[in-house]
Scaffold this motif. Structure first.
Motif, short mmCIF file in Angstrom:
data_model
loop_
_atom_site.label_atom_id
_atom_site.label_comp_id
_atom_site.label_asym_id
_atom_site.label_seq_id
_atom_site.Cartn_x
_atom_site.Cartn_y
_atom_site.Cartn_z
N MET A 1 19.68 -23.94 -14.17
CA MET A 1 19.27 -23.29 -12.36
C MET A 1 18.86 -23.29 -11.70
SD MET A 1 21.17 -18.73 -13.41
CE MET A 1 21.66 -19.16 -11.55
N ASP B 1 19.60 -27.01 -10.25
CA ASP B 1 20.76 -27.23 -9.73
C ASP B 1 20.56 -26.87 -8.63
OD1 ASP B 1 22.34 -27.76 -11.34
OD2 ASP B 1 23.24 -25.85 -12.45
N ARG B 2 19.76 -25.83 -8.11
CA ARG B 2 18.79 -25.78 -6.52
C ARG B 2 18.28 -26.92 -6.30
NH1 ARG B 2 18.09 -20.81 -8.78
NH2 ARG B 2 15.83 -21.01 -9.45
N ILE C 1 29.23 -18.40 -12.61
CA ILE C 1 28.43 -19.69 -12.41
C ILE C 1 28.54 -21.14 -12.04
CG2 ILE C 1 26.70 -18.26 -13.66
CD1 ILE C 1 26.48 -20.34 -15.48
N HIS D 1 26.82 -23.08 -9.79
CA HIS D 1 25.60 -24.13 -10.54
C HIS D 1 26.26 -24.44 -11.87
CE1 HIS D 1 22.02 -21.59 -9.27
NE2 HIS D 1 22.37 -20.71 -8.90
N ALA E 1 24.29 -25.99 -15.01
CA ALA E 1 23.81 -24.78 -16.01
C ALA E 1 24.73 -23.85 -16.11
CB ALA E 1 23.29 -23.89 -15.30
#
Length: 301
Positions: free
Chosen positions: A82, A85-86, A244, A248, A251
């Protein structure tokens, strides 16, 4: 030398199978044989578990250790993936499928029931007849051969797998974070070796593989812990991939581990659309190649 022989016995069928080309009409038979072998291996793990003395007193330990291991590995997967992904948003647009993802945990329930049936068989037949101890190894070798045939006949080239930069990145991060989870688990289980903790964390959801290999390396108690840990990953992925995926996607794909190439792929597609399929295939392919290698290496150190 024995460690190298064991490594070759497990890994060779994967690479041999990859270069065996089976006509598409016959792939249905390969898929059915693969499913049957999974159930046979689960039953054999149950039979091995039945031979543990004072099993009843060990069940709390098995369940507790499997739960802690699952929290450590999946927790580290989610934290790392995660964050990635951010930090590096995926440019490909996740398409809305227009329908609610169909989630079924029936397969996972059947797998647990199959292991329990093996446990019952082992308890009732131990004084009459039980399959030889090597049966599990040979069944696993055949299963890995069939997995190799599946990978080789999927019309996916290694070039296609490894040029998918995002798929390679997600697979590397998933594996490293799983091993970090194994290192964290070691802190909660100081009675085991560090390399054993890493071996337990290297199944990546491939429960039929980890269950047999860990059983042979460390006994049926730890083999059952590895199996339950990888089954927990499957349960968790089926339930939370749709939740999610939107924010994300890396993830969402990564928590499926090796199952992202097969069992959880329909959920990935229905929740992420066709745009995410190349990512899932690349990731799942690498995870399937890495799992047997890492488990065997760490369990033989």
């Amino acid at each position: 030398m024995q460690n190298l022989i064991t490594l070759a016995m497990i890994l060779a069928p994967l690479f041999i199978g990859y270069f065996i080309r089976v006509p598409k009409p016959y792939m249905v038979i390969v898929d059915k044989l693969l499913n049957i072998l999974v159930y046979i291996i689960l039953a054999l793990i149950g039979i091995s578990l039945s031979q543990v003395s004072n099993l009843g007193s060990q069940l709390d330990f098995i369940a507790g250790m499997a739960a802690v291991l699952a929290v450590c590995t999946l927790g580290m997967n989610l934290i790392v993936l995660m964050w990635f992904d951010r930090k590096h948003p995926w440019q490909n647009c996740i398409q809305e499928s227009g329908k609610k993802p169909r989630i079924s945990i029936a397969g996972s329930v059947k797998q647990i029931i199959c292991m329990l049936l093996g446990l019952f068989f082992g308890k009732t037949m131990e004084s009459i007849w039980l399959p030889p101890e090597t049966t599990g190894t040979y069944a696993l070798m055949l299963l890995i051969l069939l997995v190799g045939i599946q990978l080789g006949s999927s019309s996916i080239t290694l070039r296609q797998v490894f040029i998918n930069k995002r798929g390679v990145e997600i697979s590397v991060l998933m594996m490293l974070s799983s091993l970090l989870g194994g290192a964290l688990f070691f802190l909660f289980a100081p009675e085991i070796a560090f390399t054993q903790a890493l071996a337990l964390a290297s199944g990546f959801g491939w429960y039929s593989l980890s269950g047999i290999v860990i059983t042979e390396a460390y006994g049926p108690i730890w083999g059952s812990i590895a199996l339950l840990n990888d089954l927990t990953r499957e349960f968790f992925a089926l339930l939370f991939i749709p939740v999610i995926m939107r924010r994300h996607p890396g993830a969402a794909v990564g928590i499926g581990g090796a199952t992202s190439l097969d069992f959880t792929l329909p959920v990935i597609q229905s929740s992420g659309g066709m745009a995410v399929i190349p990512l899932a295939v690349s990731f799942g392919f690498i995870a399937n190649l890495a799992a047997p290698f890492l488990i065997l290496v760490f369990s033989n150190l």
